[in-house]
Design an enzyme around this catalytic site. Structure first.
Site, PDB file in Angstrom:
ATOM      1  N   ASP A  85     129.037 -68.086  78.986  1.00  0.00           N
ATOM      2  CA  ASP A  85     129.167 -69.233  79.890  1.00  0.00           C
ATOM      3  C   ASP A  85     130.626 -69.349  80.315  1.00  0.00           C
ATOM      4  O   ASP A  85     131.525 -69.375  79.458  1.00  0.00           O
ATOM      5  CB  ASP A  85     128.733 -70.517  79.190  1.00  0.00           C
ATOM      6  CG  ASP A  85     127.230 -70.551  78.914  1.00  0.00           C
ATOM      7  OD1 ASP A  85     126.520 -69.621  79.349  1.00  0.00           O
ATOM      8  OD2 ASP A  85     126.776 -71.506  78.273  1.00  0.00           O
ATOM      9  N   ASP A 122     115.119 -75.938  82.715  1.00  0.00           N
ATOM     10  CA  ASP A 122     115.962 -76.605  81.724  1.00  0.00           C
ATOM     11  C   ASP A 122     115.369 -77.982  81.471  1.00  0.00           C
ATOM     12  O   ASP A 122     115.304 -78.811  82.395  1.00  0.00           O
ATOM     13  CB  ASP A 122     117.390 -76.723  82.240  1.00  0.00           C
ATOM     14  CG  ASP A 122     117.932 -75.374  82.715  1.00  0.00           C
ATOM     15  OD1 ASP A 122     117.736 -74.382  82.001  1.00  0.00           O
ATOM     16  OD2 ASP A 122     118.540 -75.337  83.805  1.00  0.00           O
TER      17      ASP A 122
END
Length: 238
Positions: A8, A130
């Protein structure tokens, strides 16, 4: 089952967030070096997210991700802020990623999924779902919706989507264990490729995800904090 090391990126650095909270970041250094490291240990895919793009919609870390793609020999999938045809083109044609992850637009404009699949083929496109308490969040996990995660997965299957990346937001970065139950439900309700993400702490967690029927699992905090030895994780994937 494939194991995807997560990289990330925020502000050009490799970071981890707790439940996607931008104020909780912990830095781990150079994302390119980490990409080369995971490849050297035997990774056969990388999962790279532009967190800045997820929050702002601007492809801030394009150059870093492009360097990763050009430095490693393994395929890279990337997400974060993919909301237009131009966003998809930039990642596939300019950067050269193997697979683009589309999240927000699966809820807000599913026609973009259909276009992308037709333009680049279903193997180049994944849908990121998500969820928090079973409901989908969008726009960098800050926008609540009433969309049920499993129902969205079923809709994506009907559109011909081949791969779903399912993240349990409440577990992401927590090392509290993956949501195996919902992962199993998603697999059984869609029978397409499901990659599970969020909460993985141990080899036992990897085995549990594998046994749920998922085709892949994303590991992040666990491999940076050392609760999982990545080489041992690779042994548990079969």
């Amino acid at each position: 089952m494939k194991i995807y090391p997560a990289i990330d990126i925020k502000g050009g650095k490799c970071v981890r967030l707790l439940r996607g909270d931008a104020n909780s970041e912990k830095e781990y250094g150079d994302p390119v070096e980490w990409a080369l490291h995971w490849e050297s240990l035997g990774a056969d895919w990388l999962h790279v997210v532009d967190l800045d793009a997820a929050f702002t919609g601007e492809f801030v870390n394009k150059d870093v991700i492009k360097e990763i793609v050009h430095r490693v020999k393994i395929p890279v999938q990337t997400g974060g802020g993919v909301r237009t045809k131009e966003d998809i083109r930039a990642r596939i044609e300019d950067v050269g990623v193997s697979r683009v992850i589309i999240g927000t637009m699966a809820v807000e404009d599913p026609s973009l999924i259909t276009w992308a699949k037709g333009e680049y083929g279903k193997d180049r496109i994944a849908v990121g779902i998500d969820a928090k308490n079973g409901k989908v969040l969008t726009r960098g996990w800050v926008q609540d919706t009433e969309v049920d995660a499993i129902e969205l997965a079923e809709k994506m299957r009907a559109l011909g989507v081949n791969t779903i990346i399912y993240t349990d937001i409440m577990r992401d970065g927590t090392l509290s264990g993956p949501n195996v139950e919902n992962t199993r439900k998603m697999v059984k309700n869609t029978w397409i490729n499901v990659i599970a993400s969020g909460g993985v702490k141990s080899i036992e967690d990897i085995v549990a995800v594998r046994d749920s029927g998922a085709c892949g699992v994303i590991v992040g905090t666990s491999i940076y904090e050392g609760t999982i030895d990545f080489k041992e994780a690779l042994k548990a994937r079969k």
